[in-house]
Every structure is written in C-alpha cells, then in structure tokens.
Design a protein around this motif. Structure first.
Motif, PDB file in Angstrom:
ATOM      1  N   UNK A  98       0.822  -1.213   0.000  1.00  0.00           N
ATOM      2  CA  UNK A  98       0.000   0.000   0.000  1.00  0.00           C
ATOM      3  C   UNK A  98       0.854   1.260   0.000  1.00  0.00           C
ATOM      4  N   UNK A  99       2.082   1.145   0.510  1.00  0.00           N
ATOM      5  CA  UNK A  99       2.997   2.296   0.521  1.00  0.00           C
ATOM      6  C   UNK A  99       3.251   2.802  -0.893  1.00  0.00           C
ATOM      7  N   UNK A 100       3.356   1.882  -1.844  1.00  0.00           N
ATOM      8  CA  UNK A 100       3.657   2.290  -3.218  1.00  0.00           C
ATOM      9  C   UNK A 100       2.469   2.975  -3.878  1.00  0.00           C
ATOM     10  N   UNK A 101       1.258   2.748  -3.356  1.00  0.00           N
ATOM     11  CA  UNK A 101       0.063   3.338  -3.962  1.00  0.00           C
ATOM     12  C   UNK A 101      -0.131   4.799  -3.569  1.00  0.00           C
ATOM     13  N   UNK A 102       0.314   5.154  -2.379  1.00  0.00           N
ATOM     14  CA  UNK A 102       0.140   6.547  -1.945  1.00  0.00           C
ATOM     15  C   UNK A 102       1.288   7.438  -2.383  1.00  0.00           C
ATOM     16  N   UNK A 103       2.438   6.823  -2.660  1.00  0.00           N
ATOM     17  CA  UNK A 103       3.663   7.588  -2.906  1.00  0.00           C
ATOM     18  C   UNK A 103       3.536   8.642  -4.017  1.00  0.00           C
ATOM     19  N   UNK A 104       2.955   8.313  -5.205  1.00  0.00           N
ATOM     20  CA  UNK A 104       2.917   9.316  -6.280  1.00  0.00           C
ATOM     21  C   UNK A 104       1.928  10.450  -6.055  1.00  0.00           C
ATOM     22  N   UNK A 105       1.121  10.390  -4.998  1.00  0.00           N
ATOM     23  CA  UNK A 105       0.072  11.402  -4.802  1.00  0.00           C
ATOM     24  C   UNK A 105       0.319  12.318  -3.613  1.00  0.00           C
ATOM     25  N   UNK A 106       1.465  12.162  -2.963  1.00  0.00           N
ATOM     26  CA  UNK A 106       1.767  13.012  -1.816  1.00  0.00           C
ATOM     27  C   UNK A 106       2.055  14.441  -2.277  1.00  0.00           C
ATOM     28  N   UNK A 107       1.657  15.398  -1.458  1.00  0.00           N
ATOM     29  CA  UNK A 107       1.911  16.799  -1.770  1.00  0.00           C
ATOM     30  C   UNK A 107       1.040  17.365  -2.868  1.00  0.00           C
ATOM     31  N   UNK A 108      -0.120  16.747  -3.119  1.00  0.00           N
ATOM     32  CA  UNK A 108      -1.022  17.215  -4.174  1.00  0.00           C
ATOM     33  C   UNK A 108      -2.308  17.822  -3.614  1.00  0.00           C
ATOM     34  N   UNK A 109      -2.215  18.452  -2.472  1.00  0.00           N
ATOM     35  CA  UNK A 109      -3.330  19.186  -1.892  1.00  0.00           C
ATOM     36  C   UNK A 109      -4.441  18.283  -1.355  1.00  0.00           C
ATOM     37  N   UNK A 110      -4.105  17.045  -1.016  1.00  0.00           N
ATOM     38  CA  UNK A 110      -5.060  16.172  -0.340  1.00  0.00           C
ATOM     39  C   UNK A 110      -4.652  16.050   1.123  1.00  0.00           C
ATOM     40  N   UNK A 111      -5.648  16.069   2.022  1.00  0.00           N
ATOM     41  CA  UNK A 111      -5.344  15.869   3.440  1.00  0.00           C
ATOM     42  C   UNK A 111      -4.929  14.428   3.706  1.00  0.00           C
ATOM     43  N   UNK A 112      -5.612  13.511   3.015  1.00  0.00           N
ATOM     44  CA  UNK A 112      -5.368  12.086   3.212  1.00  0.00           C
ATOM     45  C   UNK A 112      -5.298  11.360   1.879  1.00  0.00           C
ATOM     46  N   UNK A 113      -4.433  10.369   1.795  1.00  0.00           N
ATOM     47  CA  UNK A 113      -4.427   9.439   0.661  1.00  0.00           C
ATOM     48  C   UNK A 113      -4.732   8.060   1.233  1.00  0.00           C
ATOM     49  N   UNK A 114      -5.780   7.425   0.704  1.00  0.00           N
ATOM     50  CA  UNK A 114      -6.238   6.143   1.244  1.00  0.00           C
ATOM     51  C   UNK A 114      -6.284   5.094   0.138  1.00  0.00           C
ATOM     52  N   UNK A 115      -5.333   4.155   0.123  1.00  0.00           N
ATOM     53  CA  UNK A 115      -5.397   3.057  -0.844  1.00  0.00           C
ATOM     54  C   UNK A 115      -6.565   2.121  -0.517  1.00  0.00           C
ATOM     55  N   UNK A 116      -7.203   1.614  -1.555  1.00  0.00           N
ATOM     56  CA  UNK A 116      -8.269   0.620  -1.406  1.00  0.00           C
ATOM     57  C   UNK A 116      -7.996  -0.504  -2.400  1.00  0.00           C
ATOM     58  N   UNK A 117      -7.588  -1.649  -1.897  1.00  0.00           N
ATOM     59  CA  UNK A 117      -7.319  -2.808  -2.752  1.00  0.00           C
ATOM     60  C   UNK A 117      -8.510  -3.762  -2.640  1.00  0.00           C
ATOM     61  N   UNK A 118      -9.095  -4.089  -3.761  1.00  0.00           N
ATOM     62  CA  UNK A 118     -10.274  -4.954  -3.779  1.00  0.00           C
ATOM     63  C   UNK A 118      -9.949  -6.315  -3.163  1.00  0.00           C
ATOM     64  N   UNK A 119     -10.740  -6.704  -2.155  1.00  0.00           N
ATOM     65  CA  UNK A 119     -10.555  -8.000  -1.503  1.00  0.00           C
ATOM     66  C   UNK A 119     -11.831  -8.843  -1.625  1.00  0.00           C
ATOM     67  N   UNK A 120     -12.582  -8.619  -2.683  1.00  0.00           N
ATOM     68  CA  UNK A 120     -13.807  -9.354  -2.982  1.00  0.00           C
ATOM     69  C   UNK A 120     -14.994  -8.868  -2.144  1.00  0.00           C
TER      70      UNK A 120
END
Length: 226
Positions: free
Chosen positions: A97-119
């Motif tokens: 999940x660390x790799x999913x938030x990395x490219x979106x840091x510092x883009x004016x979002x308070x939070x970045x929340x990855x969601x991986x489909x688990x069925x």
C-alpha cells in the motif's frame, strides 16, 4: 547500491531496478488474469537489460509484501527468496500500500487512502497523511458501508486503487476523489526501501512470509447427495 524490486500483490506484475534513489528501469503490465507466474522472470530479464546490468550486480531485493493476491504474493516471495539465496544478498519487504500513496503526496489532499479490492465489499486499506505520507491508520481488511471513513468526512481525501470503484457508490464523503486505475508498483517502492536499507531493516529470508492479512480460503467442492 543497485536494488531489484518485485511487486506481485495485484493485477499489476511489476519489476523495477534502481541505483540508490535513481530509477534505472521498470517493466510492468496490468492483466485481469494475474500473469505473475508466466511474466515475472521475463520482466526481471527485461529490467536488467534496460538497466544495462547483470543479475550478479544486484545488491539487494525488495518485495512488495502485500496485502493482496494470495497467489501473486506467494510467487513474488518465492522469487525474491530465490534471488537472495542465490546471490547471498539481503531481502527488504515493504507494505504494498505504501507504493500506492507515494505518487500522490503533496497534491493538496489531506489524506491518501489506498483501497485494494478484496472481494465482495471488503478492501485492504490504510490511511496516510496526504503531505508527509505518515501512516495515520494501520493496514486492515475493512468491509465498506455508508459509515466507513466517516471520521474523516471534513477532510479532502483521495481514494486510490481498484477498490475505489465500489467505494464511490456507497461512501458518504462529499470531499472525496476516487482514482480506480491505480495498482501497487515496484517503481514506487524505492523511497521506503532506502529508508529500510539505512536502518538495516532486513528480513530473515528463511522465515519470511508475505503480509497476507487474511487466511487463504480455497473453494470446497460440494459433496454429492446420496
């Protein structure tokens, strides 16, 4: 320090190579059929060619350890261990999940929340600060409903991952943005990996297991009625 990165926890079979913080090459493909078993070693060969180095020049292996696809994680872990044993080099494991938030840091979002489909309505998720990337809520398997993430309703949130598709239909969050086309990627494991290298935070190769988060449940065949 030349590092080989393997990320096999999702539909994206992803391989990268870096020389310290400099990314040398990436080989990856998103497939609905989870092609890790047939593509991973080919992608490693392509990445080595693109980086213009040989496997013997690799100093460490980083694995995206999950959570995610049980089969994909087993394939990635077996390959990573094989490389580390064969080359006598350390293994580093990073939460996928660390790799999913990395490219979106510092883009004016308070939070970045990855969601991986688990069925069904379940996702693998964690909550990260949108500026610093600091973990706010630890990784968990979460069943989504209309009350999910309500504690962050006043925050500007970016949800990323294939689980965002079902989340946007039920979450009651007016300031949320959803990006469904994001998967864990080897190229975004570099920063966290180098932090672990500096801290000498290496895995015990013999006992390492991926971060499955949930037990694997196979499909049982129904017994025929007498």
């Amino acid at each position: 320090m030349k590092i080989l990165y393997l990320e096999t926890s999702s539909k994206n079979c992803s391989v990268a190579i870096s020389d310290s913080e400099t990314l040398l090459c990436v080989a990856e493909e998103v497939s609905e059929n989870y092609k890790q078993s047939e593509s991973l070693h080919t992608f490693v060969e392509w990445a080595l060619e693109g980086a213009e180095i040989t496997l013997k020049e690799i100093d460490a292996v980083c694995l995206g350890k999950g959570p995610g696809s049980y089969t994909g994680l087993r394939i990635g872990a077996a390959s990573a261990k094989g490389f580390c044993y064969g080359l006598n080099i350390p293994l580093i494991a990073v939460n996928s999940l660390e790799s999913m938030k990395e490219p979106f840091l510092g883009q004016n979002y308070d939070l970045v929340i990855p969601l991986v489909d688990a069925r069904r309505m379940e996702v693998y998720t964690a909550v990260y600060n949108g500026i610093s990337g600091e973990e706010i809520s630890a990784t968990e398997a979460k069943v989504l409903d209309e009350n999910s993430f309500q504690e962050f309703k006043d925050k500007k949130i970016l949800f990323v991952g294939d689980g965002a598709k079902k989340a946007k239909d039920i979450l009651q969050l007016p300031n949320a943005v959803f990006n469904e086309d994001i998967y864990p990627s080897a190229k975004f494991l570099v920063k966290k990996t180098l932090e672990k290298v500096k801290a000498k935070d290496f895995e015990d190769i013999a006992y390492f297991e991926p971060f499955y988060l949930k037990d694997f449940h196979g499909v049982k065949k129904k017994k025929s009625e007498d």
